[in-house]
Design an enzyme around this catalytic site. Structure first.
Site, PDB file in Angstrom:
ATOM      1  N   LEU A 198       1.574   4.976   0.986  1.00  0.00           N
ATOM      2  CA  LEU A 198       1.175   5.945   2.009  1.00  0.00           C
ATOM      3  C   LEU A 198       1.769   7.296   1.635  1.00  0.00           C
ATOM      4  O   LEU A 198       2.951   7.558   1.921  1.00  0.00           O
ATOM      5  CB  LEU A 198       1.679   5.517   3.386  1.00  0.00           C
TER       6      LEU A 198
ATOM      7  N   ASP B 251      14.489  -2.178  13.238  1.00  0.00           N
ATOM      8  CA  ASP B 251      15.428  -1.283  12.552  1.00  0.00           C
ATOM      9  C   ASP B 251      14.855   0.128  12.575  1.00  0.00           C
ATOM     10  O   ASP B 251      14.789   0.813  11.555  1.00  0.00           O
ATOM     11  CB  ASP B 251      15.652  -1.762  11.114  1.00  0.00           C
TER      12      ASP B 251
ATOM     13  N   GLU C  79       0.837  -1.192   0.000  1.00  0.00           N
ATOM     14  CA  GLU C  79       0.000   0.000   0.000  1.00  0.00           C
ATOM     15  C   GLU C  79       0.878   1.251   0.000  1.00  0.00           C
ATOM     16  O   GLU C  79       1.864   1.330   0.741  1.00  0.00           O
ATOM     17  CB  GLU C  79      -0.869  -0.031   1.253  1.00  0.00           C
TER      18      GLU C  79
END
Length: 292
Positions: free
Chosen positions: A98, A199, A96
């Site tokens: 963003l 991370d 997706e």
């Protein structure tokens, strides 16, 4: 260059139907993969590609994103649409898209609360993950282990000391890291497993179009929650309200600040493995705070 037919196949499997023309718009990516946005009807998806992918690179990233998304926290996590790891033809990950925006006034508070929510997600299997992964481009082994100091000593510090030695890190510094791994229980107790991004530097904290914090590019696994904070503290970029709100939501055990260096050490080793000499002094200086 990603073959359009392969990309189309990933999209059609993930979206459940045929797709038309695929208009691509390149965007700034990381140091490992190419990235571009693809228009699919009225929607847009983010495609990451690599002509020479690491083994199962995008399967590992997809698994991490899906775990973070399944945690159901208030943090945004992009939906995985599909991936195709092929050592010969190149790798593809579709997620997706963003669109970026400006942080809402309470952005930092949302980050702190959201991370506390994420770290409250545990695992009955112990420490590790369902599959091995990567931190950047470095292999990150994740075998299920029942004890946190054992996991962190072997799968993070010792593993990376071996990689760093092969990369040219001097024997004295490698020896300091190995000494810390052997003495780890002097500083770190066992704990309950917590799902972490793995991370989390500021570049992997994205701001959505409506100002909400989102997690991207994970190296997810179940760990001590302080391991997340070590990476966050290493390069900065997280405001004081992030830390304060996290503490309000779930107070950390006394002495946590003195332990952050033990978790920074793993990421300094990883940066040495990835980028070389400039990080050797950081590894050495951090290791000397605990050993030698």
């Amino acid at each position: 260059m990603i073959e359009e037919e392969r990309l189309r196949a990933v999209l059609e499997r993930g979206l459940g139907g045929p797709v038309g023309d695929l208009a691509r718009t390149p965007i700034a990516g990381g140091s490992i993969n190419d990235a571009f946005v693809v228009e699919v009807g009225d929607a847009r998806v983010l495609v990451k590609g690599n002509s020479r992918p690491l083994p199962d690179q995008f399967a590992a990233e997809a698994a991490g994103l899906e775990a973070l998304r399944a945690a159901g926290t208030s943090l945004v996590v992009p939906r995985v649409i599909g991936y195709d790891d092929d050592a010969d033809r190149g790798g593809i990950l579709v997620i997706e898209y963003l669109p970026p925006g400006r942080p809402a006034p309470d952005f930092d508070e949302r980050v702190g609360r959201g991370l506390a929510e994420l770290h409250a997600v545990g695992s009955e299997h112990g420490f590790g993950f369902d599959r091995d992964g990567y931190c950047g481009a470095t292999p990150q082994p994740n075998p299920w282990t029942g004890n946190w100091p054992s996991f962190y000593a072997e799968q993070r510090l010792m593993h990376h000391a071996r990689l760093a030695r092969d990369r040219g890190l001097d024997e004295t510094t490698c020896g300091l890291v190995e000494e810390i791994a052997q003495r780890l229980t002097e500083w770190i107790d066992d704990t309950e497993p917590a799902l972490i991004h793995g991370d989390l530097w500021s570049g992997n904290l994205h701001c959505t179009a409506d100002g909400c914090p989102a997690l991207i590019d994970p190296a997810a696994y179940f760990a001590h929650r302080e391991a997340e904070l070590g990476m966050m503290s290493l390069f900065g970029g997280f405001g004081s309200r992030v830390w304060e709100t996290y503490q309000d939501a779930w107070p950390l055990r006394p002495g946590w600040r003195t332990r952050l260096g033990l978790y920074e050490l793993y990421h300094l080793l990883n940066h040495y493995v990835l980028f070389g000499g400039g990080y050797a002094s950081g590894v050495r200086e951090t290791a000397l705070r605990y050993a030698g």
